[in-house]
Design a protein around this motif. Structure first.
Motif, PDB file in Angstrom:
ATOM      1  N   GLY A  94       0.822  -1.240  -0.052  1.00 49.95           N
ATOM      2  CA  GLY A  94       0.127   0.004   0.085  1.00 49.95           C
ATOM      3  C   GLY A  94       0.727   1.276   0.001  1.00 49.95           C
ATOM      4  O   GLY A  94       1.809   1.519   0.704  1.00 49.95           O
ATOM      5  N   ILE A 161      -7.069   3.707  -5.438  1.00 52.60           N
ATOM      6  CA  ILE A 161      -8.129   3.566  -4.393  1.00 52.60           C
ATOM      7  C   ILE A 161      -8.821   4.906  -4.456  1.00 52.60           C
ATOM      8  O   ILE A 161      -8.717   5.902  -3.813  1.00 52.60           O
ATOM      9  CB  ILE A 161      -7.691   3.357  -2.801  1.00 52.60           C
ATOM     10  CG1 ILE A 161      -6.750   2.105  -3.016  1.00 52.60           C
ATOM     11  CG2 ILE A 161      -8.492   2.979  -1.920  1.00 52.60           C
ATOM     12  CD1 ILE A 161      -7.283   0.727  -3.484  1.00 52.60           C
ATOM     13  N   GLY A 165     -13.636   3.098  -2.142  1.00 52.24           N
ATOM     14  CA  GLY A 165     -12.559   2.730  -0.973  1.00 52.24           C
ATOM     15  C   GLY A 165     -11.593   1.348  -1.367  1.00 52.24           C
ATOM     16  O   GLY A 165     -11.622   0.926  -2.523  1.00 52.24           O
ATOM     17  N   LEU A 166     -11.119   0.880  -0.163  1.00 51.45           N
ATOM     18  CA  LEU A 166     -10.462  -0.424  -0.289  1.00 51.45           C
ATOM     19  C   LEU A 166     -11.063  -1.546  -0.767  1.00 51.45           C
ATOM     20  O   LEU A 166     -10.791  -2.319  -1.557  1.00 51.45           O
ATOM     21  CB  LEU A 166      -9.673  -0.659   0.909  1.00 51.45           C
ATOM     22  CG  LEU A 166      -8.771   0.273   1.510  1.00 51.45           C
ATOM     23  CD1 LEU A 166      -8.392   0.413   2.931  1.00 51.45           C
ATOM     24  CD2 LEU A 166      -7.354   0.244   0.456  1.00 51.45           C
ATOM     25  N   ASN A 169     -12.395  -1.239  -4.797  1.00 49.40           N
ATOM     26  CA  ASN A 169     -11.391  -0.970  -6.009  1.00 49.40           C
ATOM     27  C   ASN A 169     -10.245  -2.019  -6.034  1.00 49.40           C
ATOM     28  O   ASN A 169      -9.935  -2.383  -7.351  1.00 49.40           O
ATOM     29  CB  ASN A 169     -10.603   0.194  -5.705  1.00 49.40           C
ATOM     30  CG  ASN A 169     -11.342   1.655  -6.034  1.00 49.40           C
ATOM     31  OD1 ASN A 169     -11.498   1.955  -6.953  1.00 49.40           O
ATOM     32  ND2 ASN A 169     -11.928   2.081  -5.063  1.00 49.40           N
ATOM     33  N   ILE A 170     -10.090  -2.790  -5.057  1.00 51.69           N
ATOM     34  CA  ILE A 170      -8.747  -3.808  -5.147  1.00 51.69           C
ATOM     35  C   ILE A 170      -9.241  -4.893  -6.085  1.00 51.69           C
ATOM     36  O   ILE A 170      -8.815  -5.560  -6.978  1.00 51.69           O
ATOM     37  CB  ILE A 170      -8.214  -4.328  -3.887  1.00 51.69           C
ATOM     38  CG1 ILE A 170      -7.766  -3.096  -3.072  1.00 51.69           C
ATOM     39  CG2 ILE A 170      -7.449  -5.476  -4.030  1.00 51.69           C
ATOM     40  CD1 ILE A 170      -7.095  -3.489  -1.658  1.00 51.69           C
ATOM     41  N   ASN A 212     -10.269   5.886   1.092  1.00 51.76           N
ATOM     42  CA  ASN A 212      -8.913   5.233   0.981  1.00 51.76           C
ATOM     43  C   ASN A 212      -8.274   4.715   2.394  1.00 51.76           C
ATOM     44  O   ASN A 212      -7.419   4.124   2.231  1.00 51.76           O
ATOM     45  CB  ASN A 212      -8.005   5.954  -0.002  1.00 51.76           C
ATOM     46  CG  ASN A 212      -7.441   7.286   0.740  1.00 51.76           C
ATOM     47  OD1 ASN A 212      -6.577   7.436   1.716  1.00 51.76           O
ATOM     48  ND2 ASN A 212      -7.823   8.298  -0.004  1.00 51.76           N
TER      49      ASN A 212
END
Length: 267
Positions: A94, A161, A165-166, A169-170, A212
């Motif tokens: 990250g 991101i 948020g996390l 998006n991942i 994020n």
């Protein structure tokens, strides 16, 4: 935001165009805005090739303006990042964000309003700055650092991101059947997010779905390349944290699991 969206595909940003609309042009404000756009283009290594300024009295209230833009980049077809090579066991790195990064402001404005706070007053999470200034900390541009890492063959996938948020998006860069297991204790939650969580009693899962949470970009690397990728990113000025691993998951399971959010993100 535009150039960060391009680089996740392995593309180098080439040019940017802006669109500025207002009721009546404030020359000083317009000059500052264009100067800011130009600074961002220099940081991203792309050209500001033009734009449009529109005056629409009667449509915009006095002092209001609308700002938009788009970027174009290029990458060789064989070098496009698709995430297809991501595998279980890969390391999730990250990259630290600079703040809110232009996301979640509907919630932020609501919480500020409910709290009776003044944007010109001191920021509770950063008393040396005004609240409005601290909330509008410019988005970090990750182009040079991530492109160097990709071109060195050290990154399998990148995830910017942004909204969602996390949690949302991942998964965009993961093949079917894979997810990520992150450890909330592996990176610091910046004070602005901790303050927002306390101000609005925002649940950790909602925090991770909206903001994020301190990681503006995620880099996925093979275990044997993770240390070299992190070193190259740090050399380029990034703050890097090893935050988790890629794991297998079945249909219906969450594709992003963040361990110890409640214990780590709330005082």
């Amino acid at each position: 935001m535009c150039v960060n969206d391009l680089v996740v595909q392995g593309a180098e940003p080439l040019l940017f165009l802006d669109y500025f609309a207002t009721g009546r042009l404030d020359v000083a404000a317009g000059r500052d805005i264009v100067a800011g756009i130009a600074a961002g283009c220099r940081e991203a290594g792309c050209a500001l090739v033009g734009g449009e300024t529109a005056e629409m009295p009667g449509f915009y209230a006095a002092g209001d303006y609308d700002l938009a833009g788009f970027a174009i980049g290029a990458v060789e077809r064989a070098q496009v990042l698709t995430g297809a090579g991501v595998a279980a066991g890969d390391v999730v790195l990250g990259l630290a964000s600079s703040g809110l990064h232009s996301n979640g402001f509907s919630l932020v404005r609501r919480l500020v309003e409910r709290g009776g706070l003044d944007y010109h007053g001191p920021a509770p999470f950063d008393p040396g700055r005004r609240l409005g200034e601290a909330l509008l900390e410019p988005t970090r541009i990750y182009v040079r650092s991530t492109l160097a890492t990709v071109r060195a063959g050290l990154a399998k996938a990148l995830a910017h991101i942004t909204g969602g948020g996390l949690l949302e998006n991942i998964p965009r860069v993961l093949p079917d059947g894979l997810g990520v297991a992150l450890d909330a204790g592996a990176w610091p939650l910046p004070p602005v997010f901790r303050w927002l969580a306390g101000l609005g009693a925002v649940a950790p899962l909602e925090l991770a779905r909206t903001f994020n949470c301190g990681l503006g970009m995620v880099v996925i690397a093979a275990p044997e390349h993770a240390a070299a990728a992190a070193a190259r990113l740090r050399e380029a000025g990034e703050t890097v944290h090893a935050v988790g691993r890629v794991v297998t998951c079945t249909s219906g399971e969450p594709r992003v699991v963040i361990k110890d959010m409640a214990a780590t993100w709330h005082d």
